[in-house]
Design a protein around this motif. Sequence first.
Motif, mmCIF file in Angstrom:
data_model
loop_
_atom_site.group_PDB
_atom_site.id
_atom_site.type_symbol
_atom_site.label_atom_id
_atom_site.label_comp_id
_atom_site.label_asym_id
_atom_site.label_seq_id
_atom_site.Cartn_x
_atom_site.Cartn_y
_atom_site.Cartn_z
ATOM 1 N N ASP A 42 -68.055 50.160 -0.869
ATOM 2 C CA ASP A 42 -67.243 48.997 -0.506
ATOM 3 C C ASP A 42 -66.815 48.309 -1.802
ATOM 4 N N THR A 43 -65.606 47.717 -1.802
ATOM 5 C CA THR A 43 -65.062 47.157 -3.047
ATOM 6 C C THR A 43 -64.568 45.729 -2.843
ATOM 7 N N VAL A 44 -64.462 45.013 -3.958
ATOM 8 C CA VAL A 44 -63.898 43.667 -3.968
ATOM 9 C C VAL A 44 -63.471 43.356 -5.403
ATOM 10 N N TYR A 45 -62.484 42.447 -5.581
ATOM 11 C CA TYR A 45 -62.012 42.054 -6.901
ATOM 12 C C TYR A 45 -62.441 40.614 -7.201
ATOM 13 N N THR A 46 -62.715 40.331 -8.480
ATOM 14 C CA THR A 46 -63.125 38.986 -8.881
ATOM 15 C C THR A 46 -61.938 38.027 -8.866
ATOM 16 N N ASP A 47 -62.254 36.737 -8.634
ATOM 17 C CA ASP A 47 -61.220 35.707 -8.620
ATOM 18 C C ASP A 47 -61.023 35.148 -10.036
ATOM 19 N N SER A 48 -60.284 34.022 -10.144
ATOM 20 C CA SER A 48 -59.969 33.456 -11.457
ATOM 21 C C SER A 48 -61.199 32.951 -12.193
ATOM 22 N N GLN A 49 -62.311 32.725 -11.472
ATOM 23 C CA GLN A 49 -63.563 32.306 -12.086
ATOM 24 C C GLN A 49 -64.490 33.474 -12.401
ATOM 25 N N GLY A 50 -63.987 34.704 -12.188
ATOM 26 C CA GLY A 50 -64.816 35.884 -12.438
ATOM 27 C C GLY A 50 -65.856 36.124 -11.370
ATOM 28 N N ILE A 51 -65.662 35.548 -10.161
ATOM 29 C CA ILE A 51 -66.650 35.621 -9.089
ATOM 30 C C ILE A 51 -66.134 36.512 -7.965
ATOM 31 N N ALA A 52 -67.042 37.299 -7.366
ATOM 32 C CA ALA A 52 -66.696 38.123 -6.199
ATOM 33 C C ALA A 52 -67.928 38.282 -5.324
ATOM 34 N N GLY A 53 -67.731 38.200 -4.013
ATOM 35 C CA GLY A 53 -68.825 38.418 -3.064
ATOM 36 C C GLY A 53 -68.490 39.567 -2.151
ATOM 37 N N ILE A 54 -69.491 40.336 -1.792
ATOM 38 C CA ILE A 54 -69.264 41.512 -0.948
ATOM 39 C C ILE A 54 -70.487 41.730 -0.059
#
Length: 306
Positions: A42-54
């Motif tokens: 499973d994948t996800v990309y980080t936001d402008s704060q460098g944060i990602a939840g999955i």
Amino acid sequence: LWRRGVPLFGFNFSVTDSVTGNPIQGALCVIYAGLDGMGDADTVYTDSQGIAGIDAKWFQPRSWSVSKAGYRQKTSNNVVSSIPVALVPTVIQYTVRVFAGIGGTTVPSGTLTVDPDTQLTVRATPYTGYTFDYWVYKGENVGATNPLTFIIDRNAITISAVFKEIVEPPPNGEPPTNGEPPTEWPVVKTDQVFDNVRLDPGILFEVQQSQEKQVDTALVLGGQIEYSVKLESSLATACTYYILWNNEILQEEGFWTWEPHGTIKSGILSIPLSKIRSTNVLTIALSQVPGTFNRCLFNVYTTLGY
């Protein structure tokens, strides 16, 4: 037993640049069903704060990876709920800080990011009533050539321009009244400005604190700073502490990998009368390789003579 579509685990990625400590947007974070980045994912990309939840909906993760163009991919089998990741650029850049002490400016100035082995030329310009004295590079006096070209051959280099006040003797030929303080001061006042203050940059490059110090300049004869800095903990010891008076670096020293936790470094720094203002700013700072979690304990006293 796992139910289709119901999250079993939650994972939070925090992705930063290993050189600058800045968050990285658009990093691809992947969790895998197998070890070493293999199997279903499973994948996800980080936001402008460098944060990602999955969330893991279909499998129990056994590894993860983080990647982005311009950085080396990082893969690990250490699957935990909170995953801080410092990505290493494929093209390394160094951070260099250029400071001007009391009495002038520099061009360029501030914190810069440059390529390894960059030849950086810095010019110092004194204010009226001051003259340029010398450069401090990697903690050493390297002379008064101005402008001067510095080779940036490692990360976290500091370059400081030191100025001195032009002191004109009185017409009657008596010694100037604003020279170095006497050996003994008639009245001494000591204050603890930083009392067991901990600095811990965490995943960042640097953290600092400042305090203002009011002084009666009509009576003061001179001053000194007494300090002790204790290395309390780190994941990998690689940090440098700074003590600044009115934005001029008075002390710069590092803790190195071979030095154990609990190591203390201390000393006394003189403050000549020419560098004492009615309102002064005393600053402590700690820089590190981002993500190494160095923590130091500061105790700093000022003593002024009247």
